[in-house]
Scaffold this active site. Structure first.
Site, PDB file in Angstrom:
ATOM      1  N   SER A 221       0.896  -1.117   0.041  1.00 18.03           N
ATOM      2  CA  SER A 221      -0.013  -0.044   0.049  1.00 18.03           C
ATOM      3  C   SER A 221       0.783   1.334   0.053  1.00 18.03           C
ATOM      4  CB  SER A 221      -0.897   0.079   1.179  1.00 18.03           C
ATOM      5  OG  SER A 221      -1.795   0.935   1.060  1.00 18.03           O
ATOM      6  N   ASP A 441      -8.823  -3.852  -6.740  1.00 19.41           N
ATOM      7  CA  ASP A 441      -8.395  -3.400  -5.418  1.00 19.41           C
ATOM      8  C   ASP A 441      -9.013  -1.999  -5.484  1.00 19.41           C
ATOM      9  OD1 ASP A 441      -7.210  -2.250  -3.178  1.00 19.41           O
ATOM     10  OD2 ASP A 441      -5.179  -2.552  -3.930  1.00 19.41           O
ATOM     11  N   HIS A 470      -6.933  -5.959  -1.014  1.00 19.91           N
ATOM     12  CA  HIS A 470      -5.940  -4.924  -0.735  1.00 19.91           C
ATOM     13  C   HIS A 470      -4.732  -5.534   0.203  1.00 19.91           C
ATOM     14  CE1 HIS A 470      -3.750  -0.973  -0.736  1.00 19.91           C
ATOM     15  NE2 HIS A 470      -3.807  -1.017   0.575  1.00 19.91           N
TER      16      HIS A 470
END
Length: 530
Positions: A221, A441, A470
């Site tokens: 991320s 995502d 994710h």
């Protein structure tokens, strides 16, 4: 199956045990090695090596802890020092490929527990080749000083996130402005130095303290952006670079949040369609559109009468948003939805809020660092009229979380530090990097991975086709995990496509964990809402 690159071109594991075990190690911080010549700190004197002490846990019996001093301002290496908290799982093989630094994202996510997780999730023969290093970035967790701008910022019940009238908008504006002012008042001395470039320079100081010519890096991320920025500053120091669920570097950060709004709405609709598929279980309707109407009717009812005095409209969004990150949560969320909408029982919904949506007191640190980094990294609109226009336009297409996300980031409209200019991470000087991305995502939409792949020359993209979670590597997808293991072993990477894991099924009477929930532990660690 055609690779989507070509097709489109034509957090529930606690870190408290580790925190306690590391406390003793943090009491005696050591100082960092000098950064590479590209940094202002290059002229700093030589520093001591790290001192590692045991901080084992039952789950991670070889875990070690240490701490590292780095300059608050890397342009003044002899000035004030701050402390980073570190963990390590040492390599066990006869040879080593050096350190593998891991980051869970955020910004604001603590990485200390992630070291043990990554070391145990990788195949033993791969983990044996690396010293897996976790760290709390500046301002986070056990690092010092820590940020905590305003206790109780998310205390329920908050004003409705959708400002249907002037009073609601004013209440939300007062709330976010107060947070920004509190952060400026409490942390004026450090806020100008809480940003991604400074964190990347901390990584270079850590490399020097580890005595490594090169490091490997595995980021999820926001951690993908941090890794890309480090690689831009120090391309010759990178051995391996794994970026999972990739931030679009061209949208940092206002535009990226607008893109999130659309993607989260689509993911929420996927959840509602899944609920409709199991109408026999949840009795909410077999038509996804009908289920969606019932969800928004629940939201309207909670706006007027919060469930249990805790779950209003904004808290409902907080509760269901994690389902956009990880579909392993869907059965629990569907049960709470059905209990309220069909069974007229609010207690499961309150329990779901407390499990998925409620912000624990300790999370105030994560959110404080999140805002400090995002607001400092790049320019945000200062004219609230622009926010209002952009949000209403996006809300018309994506009502699920557009305004919730806006208020989450709105302190940046009033932030007390001047914004920096985000660096261009375009890089032709790296070894091949490995990118991993699910096509659906929501938190980091697929287009961001395409953008990053284009900027990192020679990189490869492994796509989870049809996946919506994710953080996808080392969470149960055998195909993806094999690609990561092979890359970390050899450094060779090529574009590939992996099928997504099966969607979950409704929880049984025995509360069996659905097959797709293999990543629940990982998703409990990933950075604060990032």
């Amino acid at each position: 199956m055609l690779h989507p690159l070509k097709k489109r071109a034509a957090v529930l594991l606690s870190i408290s045990t580790v925190a306690a075990a590391c406390a003793a190690a943090l009491a005696s911080p050591v100082t960092a090695a000098p950064a590479a010549a590209a940094d202002p700190a290059a002229s700093a004197p030589a520093r001591a090596a790290l001192r590692w002490t045991g901080c084992t846990t039952p789950r991670y019996p070889t875990l070690q802890c240490a701490s590292l001093k780095v300059p608050l301002d890397h342009a003044r290496p002899g000035g004030r020092q701050i402390t980073l908290a570190l963990t390590r799982v040492p390599h066990t093989g006869p040879t080593s490929q050096g350190p593998l630094l891991v980051n869970p994202g955020g910004p604001g996510g603590s990485g200390r527990s992630l070291a043990g997780y990554i070391a145990s999730a990788l195949p033993k023969e791969v983990a044996a080749q690396y010293d897996v290093i976790g760290f709390d970035p500046r301002g986070v967790g056990r690092s010092e000083p820590t940020l905590d701008c305003a206790a109780g910022h998310f205390k329920p019940v908050r004003p409705d996130s959708v400002p249907l009238d002037e009073a609601t908008e004013r209440a939300n504006l007062d709330r976010v402005r107060s947070f920004a002012e509190s952060c400026g008042s409490k942390h004026a001395d450090v806020l100008p130095y809480i940003d991604t470039v400074s964190a990347a320079r901390d990584i270079e100081a850590l490399r020097g303290a580890l005595g490594a010519e090169r490091i490997s890096y595995f980021g999820y991320s926001y951690g993908t952006y941090l890794g890309a920025v480090y690689a831009k500053l120090h391309p010759g120091r990178v051995h391996r670079l794994v970026l999972d669920s990739v931030v679009d570097p061209g949208g940092v950060w206002y535009e990226d949040n607008l893109a999130q709004d659309l993607a989260f709405d689509a993911r929420h609709k996927a959840f509602l369609a899944w609920v409709a598929q199991y109408d026999a279980t949840y009795r909410l309707g077999a038509d996804p559109a009908a289920v969606e109407r019932r969800w928004y009717a629940m939201r309207d009812a909670l706006r007027k009468t919060p469930a249990g005095g805790k779950v209003g409209a904004a808290e409902l969004e907080d509760t269901f948003m994690p389902g956009g990150y990880f579909n392993g949560y869907w059965p629990n969320l569907a049960e709470a939805f059905a209990a309220y909408a069909v069974g007229k029982d609010p207690k499961p919904l309150v329990a779901a809020y407390e499990r998925f949506g409620a912000v624990e007191p300790s999370a105030g640190n994560g959110y404080s660092v999140y805002t400090a980094v995002q607001c400092r990294d790049s320019a945000w609109p200062k004219d609230w009229n622009q926010w209002r226009a952009d949000m209403w336009r996006t809300h018309a297409k994506a009502p699920f979380m557009t305004w919730n996300n806006a208020w989450y980031n709105a302190p940046c409209a009033f932030w007390p530090t001047e914004a920096l200019r985000a660096p261009d991470v375009t890089n032709a000087d790296l070894p091949p990097a490995l990118l991993l991305q699910a096509t659906e995502d929501a938190a980091t939409p697929f287009e961001g991975a395409l953008s990053m792949r284009e900027k990192l020359s020679g990189s490869a993209l492994v796509v989870e086709e049809g996946g919506g979670n994710h953080g996808i590597a080392l969470s149960g997808n055998k195909c993806l995990d094999e690609k990561v293991a092979a890359y970390l072993t050899t450094g060779a990477a090529s574009d590939a496509t992996c099928p997504a894991q099966p969607a979950p099924k409704p929880a049984t009477a025995t509360r069996a964990v659905p097959p797709s929930a293999g990543g629940a532990a990982l998703h409990g660690m990933l950075g604060f809402r990032g």
